[in-house]
Scaffold this motif. Structure first.
Motif, PDB file in Angstrom:
ATOM      1  N   SER A 100      73.991  50.508   4.618  1.00  0.00           N
ATOM      2  CA  SER A 100      73.050  49.804   3.503  1.00  0.00           C
ATOM      3  C   SER A 100      72.321  48.977   4.184  1.00  0.00           C
ATOM      4  O   SER A 100      71.008  48.676   4.105  1.00  0.00           O
ATOM      5  CB  SER A 100      73.555  49.298   2.259  1.00  0.00           C
TER       6      SER A 100
ATOM      7  N   LEU B 108      66.194  53.449   1.817  1.00  0.00           N
ATOM      8  CA  LEU B 108      66.827  54.273   2.663  1.00  0.00           C
ATOM      9  C   LEU B 108      65.572  54.502   3.931  1.00  0.00           C
ATOM     10  O   LEU B 108      64.423  54.713   3.473  1.00  0.00           O
ATOM     11  CB  LEU B 108      67.184  55.610   2.147  1.00  0.00           C
TER      12      LEU B 108
ATOM     13  N   LYS C 222      74.425  55.949  -4.407  1.00  0.00           N
ATOM     14  CA  LYS C 222      74.704  55.008  -3.235  1.00  0.00           C
ATOM     15  C   LYS C 222      73.507  54.561  -2.689  1.00  0.00           C
ATOM     16  O   LYS C 222      73.609  53.518  -2.019  1.00  0.00           O
ATOM     17  CB  LYS C 222      75.908  55.489  -2.387  1.00  0.00           C
ATOM     18  N   THR C 223      72.635  55.269  -2.565  1.00  0.00           N
ATOM     19  CA  THR C 223      71.539  54.710  -1.719  1.00  0.00           C
ATOM     20  C   THR C 223      70.093  54.414  -2.731  1.00  0.00           C
ATOM     21  O   THR C 223      70.459  54.457  -3.882  1.00  0.00           O
ATOM     22  CB  THR C 223      70.934  55.909  -0.875  1.00  0.00           C
ATOM     23  N   ASP C 224      69.174  54.174  -2.178  1.00  0.00           N
ATOM     24  CA  ASP C 224      67.967  53.909  -3.093  1.00  0.00           C
ATOM     25  C   ASP C 224      66.571  53.843  -2.004  1.00  0.00           C
ATOM     26  O   ASP C 224      66.522  54.212  -0.977  1.00  0.00           O
ATOM     27  CB  ASP C 224      67.969  52.256  -3.574  1.00  0.00           C
TER      28      ASP C 224
ATOM     29  N   GLY D  76      69.809  50.972   6.169  1.00  0.00           N
ATOM     30  CA  GLY D  76      69.231  52.287   5.300  1.00  0.00           C
ATOM     31  C   GLY D  76      69.172  53.321   6.183  1.00  0.00           C
ATOM     32  O   GLY D  76      68.284  54.234   6.130  1.00  0.00           O
TER      33      GLY D  76
ATOM     34  N   TYR E  39      76.689  56.095   5.421  1.00  0.00           N
ATOM     35  CA  TYR E  39      75.817  55.229   4.924  1.00  0.00           C
ATOM     36  C   TYR E  39      75.802  53.677   5.283  1.00  0.00           C
ATOM     37  O   TYR E  39      76.907  53.156   4.741  1.00  0.00           O
ATOM     38  CB  TYR E  39      75.663  55.546   3.310  1.00  0.00           C
TER      39      TYR E  39
END
Length: 194
Positions: free
Chosen positions: A120, A165, A160-162, A123, A118
């Motif tokens: 960030s 992404l 861990k993502t939002d 995304g 991932y």
């Protein structure tokens, strides 16, 4: 800026997707199986810096030896005891892929050595066989598969993502660029109910 190309696109064989990520550090994420991966890589670049594996199922590593020999590169994966993994990666480790830094997320449930990658900043998520388009999720009926563990791994990726992404590049099928975070949430709900 990095480009991400699925070099396995259109292959009619037992293969995973294999993503060539060009940039400061040109990386192949998974090698696929039963097609001429070196030739397809050379159609985009003359140089490859390394191969990073999401996991070591045969459809993801069948072409690995041909790629590492053609480009004289090493392989990174979660299970350094595997004969084709030269270097270990660990949960939480940050590794350069293309022009971005990706965090390694250890996500077992489909296979014990499964990882997602991932970035960030962009995304971008390489999801391997954890989740797929339209809320599908990886098989848990193979050796090392475990549905409860898979659900926990999907929840870990969600944590861990939002909503920022932008893309999920999956191990099979089309990449997800339309509401990718919602697709992960949908996969979690489906895996819990199945």
């Amino acid at each position: 800026m990095s480009t991400i190309t699925n070099i396995a696109a259109g292959v009619q064989a037992f293969t995973s997707n294999a993503f060539l990520v060009t940039g400061d550090r040109t990386i192949l994420v998974d090698a696929g199986n039963e097609f001429d991966a070196p030739e397809r890589i050379k159609a985009h670049t003359d140089d490859l810096d390394a191969v990073v594996l999401t996991h070591t199922h045969p459809d993801h590593i069948g072409n690995l030896t041909a790629v590492t020999e053609a480009f004289n590169v090493e392989t990174w994966g979660f299970d350094p005891s595997h004969a084709l993994v030269d270097n270990p990666i660990a949960d939480g480790e940050r590794i350069p892929i293309g022009d971005s830094t990706y965090e390694v997320l250890h996500t077992p449930g489909h296979k014990d050595d499964h990882c997602c990658l991932y970035a960030s900043a962009t995304g971008t998520l390489f999801a391997g066989d954890l989740v797929f388009a339209n809320g599908s999720f990886g098989r848990t009926d193979l050796e090392e598969g475990n549905r409860e563990t898979l659900v926990e791994s999907i929840e870990y990726v969600l944590s861990k993502t939002d909503e920022t992404l932008t893309a999920i590049h999956t191990g099979h099928g089309a990449s997800v660029t339309d509401s990718p975070y919602d697709n992960i949430e949908l996969a979690r709900r489906a895996a819990e109910l199945y």
